[in-house]
Design an enzyme around this catalytic site. Sequence first.
Site, PDB file in Angstrom:
ATOM      1  N   GLY A   1      -6.224   3.993  15.576  1.00  0.00           N
ATOM      2  CA  GLY A   1      -5.464   4.464  14.436  1.00  0.00           C
ATOM      3  C   GLY A   1      -4.983   5.889  14.623  1.00  0.00           C
TER       4      GLY A   1
ATOM      5  N   GLU B   1       0.847  -1.199   0.000  1.00  0.00           N
ATOM      6  CA  GLU B   1       0.000   0.000   0.000  1.00  0.00           C
ATOM      7  C   GLU B   1       0.879   1.245   0.000  1.00  0.00           C
ATOM      8  OE1 GLU B   1      -2.454   1.809  -0.204  1.00  0.00           O
ATOM      9  OE2 GLU B   1      -4.338   0.777   0.120  1.00  0.00           O
TER      10      GLU B   1
ATOM     11  N   ASN C   1     -12.029   5.054   2.564  1.00  0.00           N
ATOM     12  CA  ASN C   1     -10.738   4.463   2.221  1.00  0.00           C
ATOM     13  C   ASN C   1      -9.858   5.434   1.441  1.00  0.00           C
ATOM     14  OD1 ASN C   1      -8.648   2.809   1.182  1.00  0.00           O
ATOM     15  ND2 ASN C   1      -9.940   0.995   1.272  1.00  0.00           N
TER      16      ASN C   1
ATOM     17  N   ASP D   1     -10.517   1.020  -3.446  1.00  0.00           N
ATOM     18  CA  ASP D   1      -9.451   1.221  -2.460  1.00  0.00           C
ATOM     19  C   ASP D   1      -8.813   2.592  -2.697  1.00  0.00           C
ATOM     20  OD1 ASP D   1      -7.234   0.800  -0.658  1.00  0.00           O
ATOM     21  OD2 ASP D   1      -7.401  -1.345  -0.977  1.00  0.00           O
TER      22      ASP D   1
ATOM     23  N   THR E   1     -10.332   1.531  17.033  1.00  0.00           N
ATOM     24  CA  THR E   1     -10.262   2.859  17.653  1.00  0.00           C
ATOM     25  C   THR E   1      -8.842   3.344  17.908  1.00  0.00           C
ATOM     26  OG1 THR E   1     -10.406   1.887  19.868  1.00  0.00           O
ATOM     27  CG2 THR E   1     -12.482   2.542  18.819  1.00  0.00           C
TER      28      THR E   1
END
Length: 325
Positions: A110, A46, A183, A234, A108
């Site tokens: 991040g 990613e 996203n 994405d 919760t």
Amino acid sequence: MANQKLPTLKYTGKSESAVPIVSESELQTVTAEPWVKISDKGLQLEGLNFNREGQLFLLDVFEGNIFKVNPATKEVTTKFQSVKDNPAAIKVHKDGRLFICYLGDFKTTGGIFATTEKGEQIEEIISDLNTEYCIDDMVFDSKGGFYFTDFRGYSTQPLGGVYYVDPDFKTVTPIIQNISVANGIALSTDEKVLWVTETTTNRLHRIALEDDGVTIAPFGATIPYYFTGHEGPDSCCIDSNDNLYVAMYGQGRVLVFNKRGYPIGQILMPGRDDGKMLRTTHPQFIPGTNQLIICTNDIENHSEGGSMLYTVNGFAKGYESYQFQ
């Protein structure tokens, strides 16, 4: 006992594909070519982003490694490991720092931290201790502030949203909320349109902004496109003509939209019809060119093909965003 004289469904044409393309089958279509193999393992690649020197940074989500690729030599090096769990995106600041979004426990914990290209001098930008965000991606504006996506929720529990952080990183302003797993995110060249992908409901949001960058224009929040199939849209990026390139996770392809949200093309990963290289996550242009890099992996095919970067030429040159301005 089966009656052989009855009309019978058979696997032919599109139905033979592991991931059939139906509604977009008439779009201009090209197949990507291999560019760089990152690993023989199936890594959840990613976060493709280039620095001012044209070096490519990316990461793998589940192991947390931060990679650098030299486009000239195609050499891959592992620079450091994320200090936070499940990093999901890298964006390069104008000052050279890497801003890394992380998903934490996917519920919760991040946040976003900044660091050097060597993983030193860690600075919390959005703390996982003081907030409940699950941050997947971000995009800078020309002022040095940024928008980020909150990845929480699922199809019937839309807990996610999009937020703006001022250039001093002290004020967080909600832009749009009640999104199911927000996203990918991209900002138009004039910074008047924000694009957001909503993965678990298969939707593309087009958000027209007023001059302050945080107020939605009257009737400005629309959904110009509904995707089909498993899993969903994405990460995304734009080119200099304001076309939007959206990676389709679990489908081994990238869909391209014009600035009004109409689909105008698609890019396929080799072997996708056979269920290979389906986890397409992020497109990004090599600076100053129309060459698009796409990361994907073969986890759904027992990691047979490892983790790869593929390449094609897009409709136009990539847009040189904040770090180059």
